[in-house]
Design a protein around this motif. Structure first.
Motif, short mmCIF file in Angstrom:
data_model
loop_
_atom_site.label_atom_id
_atom_site.label_comp_id
_atom_site.label_asym_id
_atom_site.label_seq_id
_atom_site.Cartn_x
_atom_site.Cartn_y
_atom_site.Cartn_z
N LEU A 99 0.83 -1.20 0.00
CA LEU A 99 0.00 0.00 0.00
C LEU A 99 0.87 1.25 0.00
N ARG A 100 1.92 1.23 0.80
CA ARG A 100 2.83 2.38 0.86
C ARG A 100 3.45 2.66 -0.51
N ALA A 101 3.89 1.60 -1.19
CA ALA A 101 4.51 1.77 -2.52
C ALA A 101 3.52 2.39 -3.50
N ALA A 102 2.29 1.88 -3.51
CA ALA A 102 1.27 2.41 -4.43
C ALA A 102 0.96 3.87 -4.09
N LEU A 103 0.85 4.16 -2.80
CA LEU A 103 0.52 5.52 -2.36
C LEU A 103 1.62 6.51 -2.71
N GLU A 104 2.87 6.14 -2.39
CA GLU A 104 3.97 7.08 -2.62
C GLU A 104 4.28 7.25 -4.10
N CYS A 105 4.15 6.18 -4.88
CA CYS A 105 4.41 6.32 -6.32
C CYS A 105 3.33 7.19 -6.97
N GLY A 106 2.09 7.04 -6.50
CA GLY A 106 1.03 7.93 -6.99
C GLY A 106 1.26 9.35 -6.52
N GLY A 107 1.71 9.49 -5.27
CA GLY A 107 1.94 10.81 -4.71
C GLY A 107 3.05 11.57 -5.42
N VAL A 108 4.12 10.87 -5.79
CA VAL A 108 5.25 11.56 -6.41
C VAL A 108 4.88 12.07 -7.81
N ARG A 109 3.95 11.39 -8.46
CA ARG A 109 3.46 11.89 -9.76
C ARG A 109 2.74 13.22 -9.58
N ILE A 110 1.91 13.30 -8.53
CA ILE A 110 1.20 14.55 -8.26
C ILE A 110 2.19 15.63 -7.81
N ALA A 111 3.17 15.23 -6.98
CA ALA A 111 4.17 16.18 -6.49
C ALA A 111 4.97 16.78 -7.63
N GLU A 146 11.31 8.94 7.70
CA GLU A 146 9.87 9.17 7.60
C GLU A 146 9.57 10.61 7.19
N ARG A 147 10.32 11.53 7.76
CA ARG A 147 10.09 12.94 7.42
C ARG A 147 10.33 13.20 5.94
N PHE A 148 11.38 12.61 5.37
CA PHE A 148 11.66 12.79 3.94
C PHE A 148 10.46 12.39 3.09
N HIS A 149 9.94 11.20 3.36
CA HIS A 149 8.82 10.70 2.56
C HIS A 149 7.55 11.54 2.78
N GLU A 150 7.36 12.00 4.01
CA GLU A 150 6.18 12.80 4.29
C GLU A 150 6.29 14.19 3.67
N LYS A 154 3.66 15.93 1.18
CA LYS A 154 3.07 17.26 1.41
C LYS A 154 3.01 18.08 0.13
N LEU A 155 3.93 17.82 -0.79
CA LEU A 155 3.96 18.56 -2.06
C LEU A 155 2.69 18.34 -2.89
N THR A 156 1.99 17.24 -2.61
CA THR A 156 0.75 16.95 -3.36
C THR A 156 -0.37 17.87 -2.93
N GLY A 157 -0.28 18.40 -1.69
CA GLY A 157 -1.37 19.22 -1.16
C GLY A 157 -2.56 18.38 -0.73
N MET A 161 -3.94 11.80 1.68
CA MET A 161 -2.80 10.95 1.32
C MET A 161 -1.72 11.02 2.38
N LEU A 162 -1.46 12.23 2.89
CA LEU A 162 -0.45 12.40 3.93
C LEU A 162 -0.88 11.69 5.21
N LYS A 163 -2.14 11.80 5.57
CA LYS A 163 -2.65 11.13 6.76
C LYS A 163 -2.51 9.62 6.64
N THR A 164 -2.81 9.09 5.46
CA THR A 164 -2.71 7.65 5.24
C THR A 164 -1.25 7.19 5.33
N LEU A 165 -0.34 7.97 4.75
CA LEU A 165 1.09 7.62 4.81
C LEU A 165 1.57 7.59 6.26
N ARG A 166 1.15 8.57 7.06
CA ARG A 166 1.57 8.60 8.46
C ARG A 166 1.04 7.38 9.22
#
Length: 245
Positions: A99-111, A146-150, A154-157, A161-166
């Motif tokens: 789940l983390r991989a799917a979330l972060e890979c989707g997030g970095v596209r938005i970022a 953890e802070r780096f990934h969060e 945050k860049l996604t706004g 998504m941020l709450k789920t990652l935490r």
């Protein structure tokens, strides 16, 4: 007069509700921290009377906080038996990594699309500032990770998504502690730098490729890490004093 009295009653109820909500939030945060930091052991039954006294709360906000933590996967509620600290289940943690991989890979596209270049520069500065932390504890190093990934999320706004990652980070932290002890920080730091530089260039596919490699964990690796975590958890405190568990 009657209308004024009614208005005062409504304000009193509203204030009481706000105080209850504040108490629930405080209990939620404190117990979540206890679970995440293994102040409560896996599968341990929670003594609500003891917790109530320890946190200085009545049973009502405590029970609401416990129910919320149960819904989020930090506790298990067993009918007629109460609340238990979650187990360290390898399959569950493996699925959280997926789940983390799917979330972060989707997030970095938005970022990459929406991220403020100035904020990306701040992330690069953060990486430089935390590159060589001599003698830092495992807990501190995992906190930087953890802070780096969060910060990227945050860049996604996107607050959800941020709450789920935490939430995921809190639930997989034991494996990340073991990983940090095994792998050291150098390889992690290099991958972080590669991700941030690719994000700055808006090279999304490279970001995703490095993230996937960075996050990926096999089930057998997770199982091994959990066994090691259990060994540390039940080791005498004076022996494991340097470890965050």
């Amino acid at each position: 007069m009657a209308q004024q009295a009614l208005g005062q009653k409504k304000r009193t109820v509203s204030r009481e509700e706000a105080e209850l909500e504040s108490s629930v939030d405080r209990a939620y945060e404190q117990i979540r921290e206890m679970v995440s930091r293994f102040r409560l052991k896996p599968d341990e039954r929670l003594n609500e009377s003891v917790l109530s006294k320890q946190l200085g709360l009545s049973r009502t906000p405590l029970r609401e906080a416990l129910n919320r933590l149960s819904m989020e996967g930090f506790l298990n509620a067993k009918s007629g038996k109460g609340f238990f600290c979650r187990s360290l289940d390898p399959q569950e943690i493996y699925e959280l990594y997926q789940l983390r991989a799917a979330l972060e890979c989707g997030g970095v596209r938005i970022a990459a699309e929406l991220g403020d270049p100035a904020e990306i520069e701040k992330i690069l500065t953060f990486l430089k500032q935390t590159a060589d932390i001599e003698g830092a504890s495992t807990s501190t190093l995992v906190g930087y990770d953890e802070r780096f990934h969060e910060e990227i999320m945050k860049l996604t706004g996107n607050r959800e998504m941020l709450k789920t990652l935490r939430n995921i980070n809190d639930r997989i932290r034991c494996v990340r502690w073991i990983d940090m002890d095994r792998r050291g920080r150098k390889s992690t730091q290099n991958e972080h730098l590669e991700i941030a530089q690719a994000l700055k260039k808006k090279d999304v596919e490279h970001c995703v490729a490095v993230l996937q490699k960075h996050i990926a964990r096999r089930l057998e690796e997770i199982t091994s890490s959990i066994r090691e975590a259990y060994g540390l958890l039940y080791m005498p405190k004076n022996v494991r004093s340097e470890h965050p568990f």
